[in-house]
Design a protein around this motif. Structure first.
Motif, PDB file in Angstrom:
ATOM      1  N   GLU A  78      -2.319  12.402 -12.618  1.00 57.32           N
ATOM      2  CA  GLU A  78      -1.015  12.689 -13.227  1.00 57.32           C
ATOM      3  C   GLU A  78      -0.298  13.827 -12.513  1.00 57.32           C
ATOM      4  OE1 GLU A  78      -0.283  12.864 -17.495  1.00 57.32           O
ATOM      5  OE2 GLU A  78      -2.285  12.024 -17.780  1.00 57.32           O
ATOM      6  N   ALA A  79      -1.070  14.586 -11.701  1.00 52.11           N
ATOM      7  CA  ALA A  79      -0.479  15.762 -11.044  1.00 52.11           C
ATOM      8  C   ALA A  79      -0.178  15.534  -9.569  1.00 52.11           C
ATOM      9  CB  ALA A  79      -1.413  16.958 -11.199  1.00 52.11           C
ATOM     10  N   ILE A  80      -1.039  14.788  -8.875  1.00 49.64           N
ATOM     11  CA  ILE A  80      -0.903  14.686  -7.422  1.00 49.64           C
ATOM     12  C   ILE A  80       0.433  14.050  -7.045  1.00 49.64           C
ATOM     13  CG2 ILE A  80      -1.928  13.759  -5.292  1.00 49.64           C
ATOM     14  CD1 ILE A  80      -4.608  13.615  -7.020  1.00 49.64           C
ATOM     15  N   GLY A  81       1.240  14.786  -6.298  1.00 51.90           N
ATOM     16  CA  GLY A  81       2.552  14.295  -5.859  1.00 51.90           C
ATOM     17  C   GLY A  81       3.475  13.931  -7.009  1.00 51.90           C
ATOM     18  N   LEU A 125      -3.195   4.842  -2.093  1.00 50.09           N
ATOM     19  CA  LEU A 125      -4.253   5.613  -1.461  1.00 50.09           C
ATOM     20  C   LEU A 125      -3.882   7.080  -1.582  1.00 50.09           C
ATOM     21  CD1 LEU A 125      -4.850   3.519   1.805  1.00 50.09           C
ATOM     22  CD2 LEU A 125      -5.777   3.191  -0.507  1.00 50.09           C
ATOM     23  N   VAL A 126      -4.691   7.805  -2.333  1.00 44.78           N
ATOM     24  CA  VAL A 126      -4.323   9.171  -2.697  1.00 44.78           C
ATOM     25  C   VAL A 126      -5.188  10.184  -1.951  1.00 44.78           C
ATOM     26  CG1 VAL A 126      -4.024  10.789  -4.608  1.00 44.78           C
ATOM     27  CG2 VAL A 126      -3.790   8.319  -5.006  1.00 44.78           C
ATOM     28  N   ILE A 127      -4.523  11.137  -1.308  1.00 46.34           N
ATOM     29  CA  ILE A 127      -5.235  12.304  -0.776  1.00 46.34           C
ATOM     30  C   ILE A 127      -4.872  13.471  -1.677  1.00 46.34           C
ATOM     31  CG2 ILE A 127      -5.423  13.905   1.170  1.00 46.34           C
ATOM     32  CD1 ILE A 127      -4.993  11.527   3.018  1.00 46.34           C
ATOM     33  N   SER A 128      -5.885  13.980  -2.370  1.00 45.39           N
ATOM     34  CA  SER A 128      -5.633  14.976  -3.413  1.00 45.39           C
ATOM     35  C   SER A 128      -5.626  16.386  -2.853  1.00 45.39           C
ATOM     36  CB  SER A 128      -6.712  14.868  -4.493  1.00 45.39           C
ATOM     37  OG  SER A 128      -6.640  15.985  -5.351  1.00 45.39           O
ATOM     38  N   ASP A 129      -4.585  17.124  -3.175  1.00 44.29           N
ATOM     39  CA  ASP A 129      -4.577  18.559  -2.858  1.00 44.29           C
ATOM     40  C   ASP A 129      -4.506  19.359  -4.148  1.00 44.29           C
ATOM     41  OD1 ASP A 129      -2.009  18.039  -3.682  1.00 44.29           O
ATOM     42  OD2 ASP A 129      -1.068  19.357  -2.205  1.00 44.29           O
ATOM     43  N   VAL A 130      -5.021  18.758  -5.219  1.00 42.09           N
ATOM     44  CA  VAL A 130      -4.907  19.347  -6.547  1.00 42.09           C
ATOM     45  C   VAL A 130      -6.305  19.617  -7.101  1.00 42.09           C
ATOM     46  CG1 VAL A 130      -4.298  18.745  -8.922  1.00 42.09           C
ATOM     47  CG2 VAL A 130      -2.661  18.339  -7.084  1.00 42.09           C
ATOM     48  N   ILE A 131      -6.490  20.787  -7.674  1.00 41.78           N
ATOM     49  CA  ILE A 131      -7.775  21.125  -8.293  1.00 41.78           C
ATOM     50  C   ILE A 131      -8.062  20.152  -9.430  1.00 41.78           C
ATOM     51  CG2 ILE A 131      -8.786  22.820  -9.896  1.00 41.78           C
ATOM     52  CD1 ILE A 131      -7.992  25.001  -7.959  1.00 41.78           C
ATOM     53  N   GLY A 132      -9.215  19.505  -9.388  1.00 39.20           N
ATOM     54  CA  GLY A 132      -9.591  18.558 -10.425  1.00 39.20           C
ATOM     55  C   GLY A 132      -9.137  17.136 -10.149  1.00 39.20           C
ATOM     56  N   ASP A 133      -8.350  16.919  -9.091  1.00 35.73           N
ATOM     57  CA  ASP A 133      -7.925  15.586  -8.657  1.00 35.73           C
ATOM     58  C   ASP A 133      -7.256  14.776  -9.765  1.00 35.73           C
ATOM     59  OD1 ASP A 133      -9.099  16.297  -6.249  1.00 35.73           O
ATOM     60  OD2 ASP A 133     -11.010  15.359  -6.776  1.00 35.73           O
ATOM     61  N   ASP A 134      -6.398  15.420 -10.536  1.00 34.53           N
ATOM     62  CA  ASP A 134      -5.729  14.753 -11.653  1.00 34.53           C
ATOM     63  C   ASP A 134      -4.609  13.853 -11.116  1.00 34.53           C
ATOM     64  OD1 ASP A 134      -4.375  13.995 -13.895  1.00 34.53           O
ATOM     65  OD2 ASP A 134      -3.838  16.030 -14.538  1.00 34.53           O
ATOM     66  N   ILE A 141       0.874  -1.177   0.000  1.00 39.19           N
ATOM     67  CA  ILE A 141       0.000   0.000   0.000  1.00 39.19           C
ATOM     68  C   ILE A 141       0.904   1.217   0.000  1.00 39.19           C
ATOM     69  CG2 ILE A 141      -1.712   1.333   1.313  1.00 39.19           C
ATOM     70  CD1 ILE A 141      -2.701  -1.287   2.539  1.00 39.19           C
ATOM     71  N   TYR A 142       0.665   2.139  -0.931  1.00 38.22           N
ATOM     72  CA  TYR A 142       1.438   3.373  -0.982  1.00 38.22           C
ATOM     73  C   TYR A 142       0.493   4.512  -0.642  1.00 38.22           C
ATOM     74  CZ  TYR A 142       5.115   6.613  -2.549  1.00 38.22           C
ATOM     75  OH  TYR A 142       6.104   7.579  -2.604  1.00 38.22           O
ATOM     76  N   VAL A 143       0.821   5.280   0.408  1.00 39.04           N
ATOM     77  CA  VAL A 143      -0.024   6.436   0.734  1.00 39.04           C
ATOM     78  C   VAL A 143       0.610   7.689   0.138  1.00 39.04           C
ATOM     79  CG1 VAL A 143      -1.074   5.398   2.769  1.00 39.04           C
ATOM     80  CG2 VAL A 143       1.057   6.661   3.045  1.00 39.04           C
ATOM     81  N   LEU A 144      -0.158   8.331  -0.752  1.00 36.71           N
ATOM     82  CA  LEU A 144       0.385   9.459  -1.515  1.00 36.71           C
ATOM     83  C   LEU A 144      -0.420  10.721  -1.237  1.00 36.71           C
ATOM     84  CD1 LEU A 144       2.269  10.473  -3.851  1.00 36.71           C
ATOM     85  CD2 LEU A 144       0.422   9.864  -5.421  1.00 36.71           C
ATOM     86  N   SER A 145       0.310  11.797  -0.998  1.00 43.78           N
ATOM     87  CA  SER A 145      -0.384  13.079  -0.796  1.00 43.78           C
ATOM     88  C   SER A 145       0.489  14.214  -1.299  1.00 43.78           C
ATOM     89  CB  SER A 145      -0.731  13.267   0.685  1.00 43.78           C
ATOM     90  OG  SER A 145       0.409  13.038   1.491  1.00 43.78           O
ATOM     91  N   GLY A 146      -0.052  15.423  -1.244  1.00 43.26           N
ATOM     92  CA  GLY A 146       0.654  16.600  -1.750  1.00 43.26           C
ATOM     93  C   GLY A 146       1.970  16.826  -1.026  1.00 43.26           C
ATOM     94  N   GLY A 147       2.911  17.435  -1.705  1.00 45.60           N
ATOM     95  CA  GLY A 147       4.225  17.699  -1.137  1.00 45.60           C
ATOM     96  C   GLY A 147       5.223  16.644  -1.546  1.00 45.60           C
ATOM     97  N   SER A 148       4.719  15.553  -2.090  1.00 46.13           N
ATOM     98  CA  SER A 148       5.567  14.430  -2.459  1.00 46.13           C
ATOM     99  C   SER A 148       6.622  14.814  -3.506  1.00 46.13           C
ATOM    100  CB  SER A 148       4.686  13.297  -2.984  1.00 46.13           C
ATOM    101  OG  SER A 148       5.397  12.110  -3.026  1.00 46.13           O
ATOM    102  N   SER A 149       6.290  15.759  -4.374  1.00 43.77           N
ATOM    103  CA  SER A 149       7.212  16.155  -5.449  1.00 43.77           C
ATOM    104  C   SER A 149       8.564  16.599  -4.916  1.00 43.77           C
ATOM    105  CB  SER A 149       6.633  17.316  -6.261  1.00 43.77           C
ATOM    106  OG  SER A 149       5.326  17.043  -6.642  1.00 43.77           O
ATOM    107  N   ALA A 150       8.553  17.320  -3.784  1.00 41.31           N
ATOM    108  CA  ALA A 150       9.822  17.788  -3.220  1.00 41.31           C
ATOM    109  C   ALA A 150      10.407  16.764  -2.254  1.00 41.31           C
ATOM    110  CB  ALA A 150       9.619  19.114  -2.489  1.00 41.31           C
TER     111      ALA A 150
END
Lengths: 427, 427
Positions: B196-199, B185-194, B119-128
């Protein structure tokens, strides 16, 4: 969408509005379902002031025909109306012309007898077009004070409280100078259609007092250095030595709001529904920076496009009011074109949206366009021509952008003003 | 209104979300009504990255209990989670820590066999938080390029196209390094919940190409002076000598958006309706300058208050997304408090409105408040204390204003982020 706008605008022209609302048969004037029984012999006097005065008076004069006894209106541009004297005055800045125009109206209205009947056509711009300071306050005293009010960022409603207490025509005073009966046909360019605000209410009444006016000046530190004539007048007013603005309506004068932003939006809604598209009036009170308001409007549209919430598609969202533009460059355009350009920047190549924004007066900012209409085709054209939206926005140059994409709405001046209307179609 | 916000926020905590969505019985993992049959002996691996990684992982670990075989997550703050290794990395700026964290995840995921499940938990901020440049591109090359991208005002979606093509973990590459099956498991902090963009989509796929990435750099004049390693990589990518980001999803890895702004708004709507008040999700895509968005929001509310259009009263309008603040002063506050202050400036003493705006992460700007809640009582308190809204707005000092009126919303950090939620009650 263009059809909806053009139909709405055509129906907003004073000729349409007046013809729809007002009718006259000798001895009876009908307005909005109400009948005024009049002496057929005495005829009807016609007065007016405001940016829509010429076109409204023209339409009224046509309906009255031979029964128009005499007319005199004050306009911001030269014009001739059959049977009506047109005084050209100054706008938006008060000058001696404003005072001469006010004096003429005061004189003519004072001379009417209680058996006379008049129609006064009132619209925005009237505050500057007619003015007469309460003696011994002079035009120059008024100008000094106005400069101070503006320099101190006093909100417009507080400026108006002060102004109404310096004037022999504002805040209902003009309406007290006549013994005649009459009706006021009002075209509102004010958010909320407040009769105390439109054209500074020459024929209505005024809830604010000399005390309030003095308070505003104290609040913004303008009392100490105000011209003596004004301080004396306000103190006389506060102590009751000088009568305050009328606190009740003159019951011989009835006001009818014949057009307003909401009414224009209602017509737009009707024309949309004739085309089989649901339409909702989202607000007639739109304000704020044009390019930022655009982002919120498109945020509403995107939610509908993505999730059909709160309305199913296809749908048209209607917005009325007046946004503002903070100038960053010396380009050509206005708040409507700038809002359309900012909307285009968000919708880009999406085929789900069409948006327009335009001024009902037919003039947007410093340009000869009324506004602009945009969709994904505008985006494609801009791409082809290598036009960068951000560049045009940064120069406030929306007009030159849309002149190239072919998306300007050109109507010419309409001779009326019920603020702007904007619509977002979501398919 | 405060109740609605607090209930919504409580339900937005990862502990609530995960407990509601995920369940485990030995041999079967259930998520959103879907069941994964798993070997009870092998257990489940837990990975993750993002600002919500700690709290989400903690909730997942509790549900898995003894069946959690091993866990490793990357967080922006130090924390301990039972049974899970927590790597503290850097945010929002990429550092060597981000690279070390990415290397750890790459190594652990590569080592899994095809019989393993994670299980991978993914949320915003992951890019950095996790990054690994494609050799021989170095962290310093990346930093030079990023500086150029930001200095040239390149939009974030175009920056991301470039970034994804420099990375061994972004744009779906991390998901290709493992033979195991898993769910994200994705928690989206992106407009439109794309996805391809989240994290930056470490486990998903990427429609953009090396060609697009090179185009972005050329478009903004960054190609000529780019580090040679990057130019060589992009040219190898364009010519096919280096494989592009995955263009299809890894069908052994399934993504579930377990929380998002829309889901939070839906919960708020539910709580409003429990109180017997109709509520509408107006948008989950709110953006633009906070104080200007406030004016449009209140323009909608005023129309409802004045004309019950498009909704009858009482009603709650819900808005989600993220506005921005252009700094004019060095005050304390954030976009939510500033929007609430600008709304208060419009509603003044009107008793018809209550408004709140708050960050679901519990942190608004440079303050320790999540946001603020305002109504006519706030106005009256401000009057009494002689607080001038315009002054506080001009200094971006909304926090100090609301600290005095007592209208701050204080929740503390929530350990999750689905952007902001705002609501306007019109009674």
């Amino acid at each position: 969408m263009m059809t909806i706008f053009l139909k709405t605008l055509a129906a907003t022209l004073p000729a349409s509005i007046v013809r729809q609302k007002l009718s006259y048969t000798p001895g009876a004037l009908k307005i909005d379902g109400k009948t005024f029984e009049l002496s057929a012999e005495r005829g009807i006097h016609l007065f007016g002031s405001g940016k829509a005065a010429v076109e409204t008076a023209r339409a009224v004069a046509q309906i009255l025909g031979q029964n128009l006894r005499h007319g005199c209106i004050v306009s911001n541009y030269p014009a001739s109306v059959e049977g009506v004297e047109v005084l050209e005055s100054s706008h938006p800045v008060l000058t001696e012309k404003s005072i001469a125009a006010a004096e003429t109206l005061i004189e003519k209205l004072s001379r009417l007898s209680e058996d006379d009947f008049f129609i006064y056509v009132l619209s925005g711009g009237s505050s500057a077009l007619i003015e007469k300071p309460i003696p011994p306050v002079t035009l120059s005293d008024m100008q000094i004070l106005t400069k101070g009010l503006l320099a101190n960022g006093v909100p417009i409603d507080e400026i108006n409280i002060v102004r109404k207490h310096l004037s022999l025509v504002k805040g209902g005073r003009l309406g007290r100078l006549t013994k005649a009966s009459g009706i006021v046909l009002v075209i509102s360019d004010v958010i909320g259609d407040d009769l105390e605000a439109i054209g500074s209410a020459p024929m209505f009444f005024d809830r604010s007092t000399f005390y309030d006016a003095k308070l505003v000046m104290k609040k913004y530190g303008l009392w100490e250095n105000a011209p003596d004539t004004i301080k004396k007048l306000f103190e006389d007013g506060v102590s009751g030595r000088f009568e305050d603005t009328p606190k009740t309506i003159n019951d011989k004068i009835e006001h009818f709001i014949i057009d307003s932003n909401v009414k224009a939006l209602q017509r737009a809604k009707g024309y949309a529904e004739e085309l089989g598209i649901s339409a909702y009036i989202m607000t007639s009170r739109l304000r704020g920076e044009a390019r930022e308001a655009a982002k919120v409007i498109i945020a509403l549209g995107e939610e509908i496009a993505a999730r059909r919430e709160p309305f199913p598609t296809p749908v048209i969202l209607l917005f009325g009011g007046e946004t503002t533009v903070t100038l960053h460059g010396d380009g050509k355009g206005g708040r409507n074109q700038e809002m359309a350009l900012a909307v285009l920047n968000e919708i880009k190549e999406s085929p789900r949206f069409v948006f327009f924004s335009a001024g009902t007066d037919g003039i947007d900012g410093n340009s000869d366009a009324a506004g602009a209409i945009v969709d994904c085709e505008s985006w494609k054209t801009a791409l082809k021509l290598n036009l960068k939206i951000d560049d045009y926005l940064s120069r406030n140059d929306s007009y030159d952008f849309f002149a190239q994409t072919g998306d300007l709405i050109m109507t010419g001046p309409t001779g009326t003003n019920v603020m702007d209307i904007a619509a977002l179609f979501v398919g």
